[in-house]
Design a protein around this motif. Structure first.
Motif, mmCIF file in Angstrom:
data_model
loop_
_atom_site.group_PDB
_atom_site.id
_atom_site.type_symbol
_atom_site.label_atom_id
_atom_site.label_comp_id
_atom_site.label_asym_id
_atom_site.label_seq_id
_atom_site.Cartn_x
_atom_site.Cartn_y
_atom_site.Cartn_z
ATOM 1 N N SER A 73 45.681 37.267 92.375
ATOM 2 C CA SER A 73 46.186 38.542 91.842
ATOM 3 C C SER A 73 47.571 38.331 91.220
ATOM 4 O O SER A 73 48.495 37.974 91.914
ATOM 5 C CB SER A 73 46.294 39.574 92.963
ATOM 6 O OG SER A 73 45.010 39.803 93.500
ATOM 7 N N SER A 95 39.473 31.343 94.695
ATOM 8 C CA SER A 95 40.396 32.466 94.862
ATOM 9 C C SER A 95 40.938 32.471 96.290
ATOM 10 O O SER A 95 40.175 32.374 97.242
ATOM 11 C CB SER A 95 39.663 33.779 94.592
ATOM 12 O OG SER A 95 40.394 34.859 95.133
ATOM 13 N N HIS A 100 37.531 37.793 92.235
ATOM 14 C CA HIS A 100 37.943 37.928 90.844
ATOM 15 C C HIS A 100 36.754 37.606 89.950
ATOM 16 O O HIS A 100 35.790 36.976 90.375
ATOM 17 C CB HIS A 100 39.089 36.970 90.522
ATOM 18 C CG HIS A 100 40.370 37.289 91.231
ATOM 19 N ND1 HIS A 100 41.171 38.350 90.877
ATOM 20 C CD2 HIS A 100 40.980 36.696 92.287
ATOM 21 C CE1 HIS A 100 42.229 38.398 91.684
ATOM 22 N NE2 HIS A 100 42.128 37.404 92.554
ATOM 23 N N CYS A 135 39.491 39.101 83.787
ATOM 24 C CA CYS A 135 38.961 39.300 85.128
ATOM 25 C C CYS A 135 38.103 40.558 85.061
ATOM 26 O O CYS A 135 38.585 41.614 84.680
ATOM 27 C CB CYS A 135 40.093 39.478 86.130
ATOM 28 S SG CYS A 135 39.507 39.956 87.770
ATOM 29 N N CYS A 139 40.251 43.886 91.105
ATOM 30 C CA CYS A 139 40.898 43.068 92.130
ATOM 31 C C CYS A 139 42.184 43.693 92.655
ATOM 32 O O CYS A 139 42.854 43.097 93.498
ATOM 33 C CB CYS A 139 41.160 41.662 91.588
ATOM 34 S SG CYS A 139 42.166 41.613 90.100
ATOM 35 N N HIS A 143 44.901 44.765 88.059
ATOM 36 C CA HIS A 143 43.667 44.183 87.520
ATOM 37 C C HIS A 143 43.634 44.179 85.991
ATOM 38 O O HIS A 143 43.206 43.204 85.371
ATOM 39 C CB HIS A 143 42.472 44.945 88.088
ATOM 40 C CG HIS A 143 41.174 44.657 87.417
ATOM 41 N ND1 HIS A 143 40.572 43.425 87.475
ATOM 42 C CD2 HIS A 143 40.366 45.439 86.653
ATOM 43 C CE1 HIS A 143 39.448 43.465 86.783
ATOM 44 N NE2 HIS A 143 39.304 44.665 86.274
#
Lengths: 153, 54
Positions: A73, A95, A100, A135, A139, A143
């Motif tokens: 993130s 991740s 993601h 992405c 998330c 995002h």
């Protein structure tokens, strides 16, 4: 059964069989199935575990590259990737936090990267250009800012 | 006599409406064909889109 019913039932079943044979051939004979790499990783130790302790673009052979990438993130590491035209690239991704997505607009690259799993997807860039990477799994609060580019030249 | 006539009329009308139902499957065939054509067009479009990006 009515004669017309027989006609459309036969055509419908035939159509389904044709669709399934085509998709089955693509998946099992041509290797075009969805990305489903079966390899796990401790999500809390991603940055200490090889190969993710050294993320980046790696040359594996003649026009063959591997991009080791961490999706966290709200960024892709490495970002702003540059590749030559005709390169066969395998993205190896993990991740450390949440799920993601890895989508490259205008290509068939579309993978989900889940914490605890290593994801791999291979693509050959035959056309030069700048490709937008997004992405596509929600998330968190940032995002919509999670994007980068791949430059093929 | 009257009742008999009415009865025979109603059975006739039931029979004839049955015959119409069977004929009207042509309409159903056309409808199924339209749905099938849409499915084929959409499937081929997605297939073409995927293959053009390989």
């Amino acid at each position: 059964m009515h004669r017309l019913e027989e006609i459309w039932m036969t055509l419908s079943i035939g159509l389904l069989v044709i669709f399934m044979v085509v998709i089955g051939f693509q998946t099992f004979a041509m290797g075009m199935g969805p990305p489903s790499h079966k390899e796990t990783i401790d999500p809390q130790k991603v940055s200490q575990t090889a190969p993710f302790d050294d993320p980046g673009v790696k040359k594996m052979g003649e026009n063959e590259y591997e991009v080791v990438m961490i999706l966290q993130s709200f960024q892709f590491t490495p970002s702003d990737i540059e590749l030559p035209v005709g390169a066969e690239v395998t993205f190896t991704m993990a991740s450390p936090d949440v799920s993601h997505g890895f989508q490259v607009a205008g290509t068939n690259i579309n993978a989900m990267v889940m914490p605890g799993h290593i994801q791999k997807i291979t693509h050959t860039f035959n056309e030069p250009g700048e490709f937008l990477v997004l992405c596509n799994e929600y998330c968190g609060i940032g995002h919509q800012m999670m994007s980068t580019t791949i430059t093929v030249q | 006599m009257m009742a008999e006539r009415q009865l025979s009329r109603s059975t006739q009308s039931v029979k004839s409406s049955n015959a119409e139902d069977e004929n009207s499957l042509r309409g159903t065939l056309v409808s199924v064909g339209v749905v099938g054509a849409v499915i084929i067009i959409v499937w081929v479009s997605v297939f073409w889109l995927y293959m053009s990006r390989v």
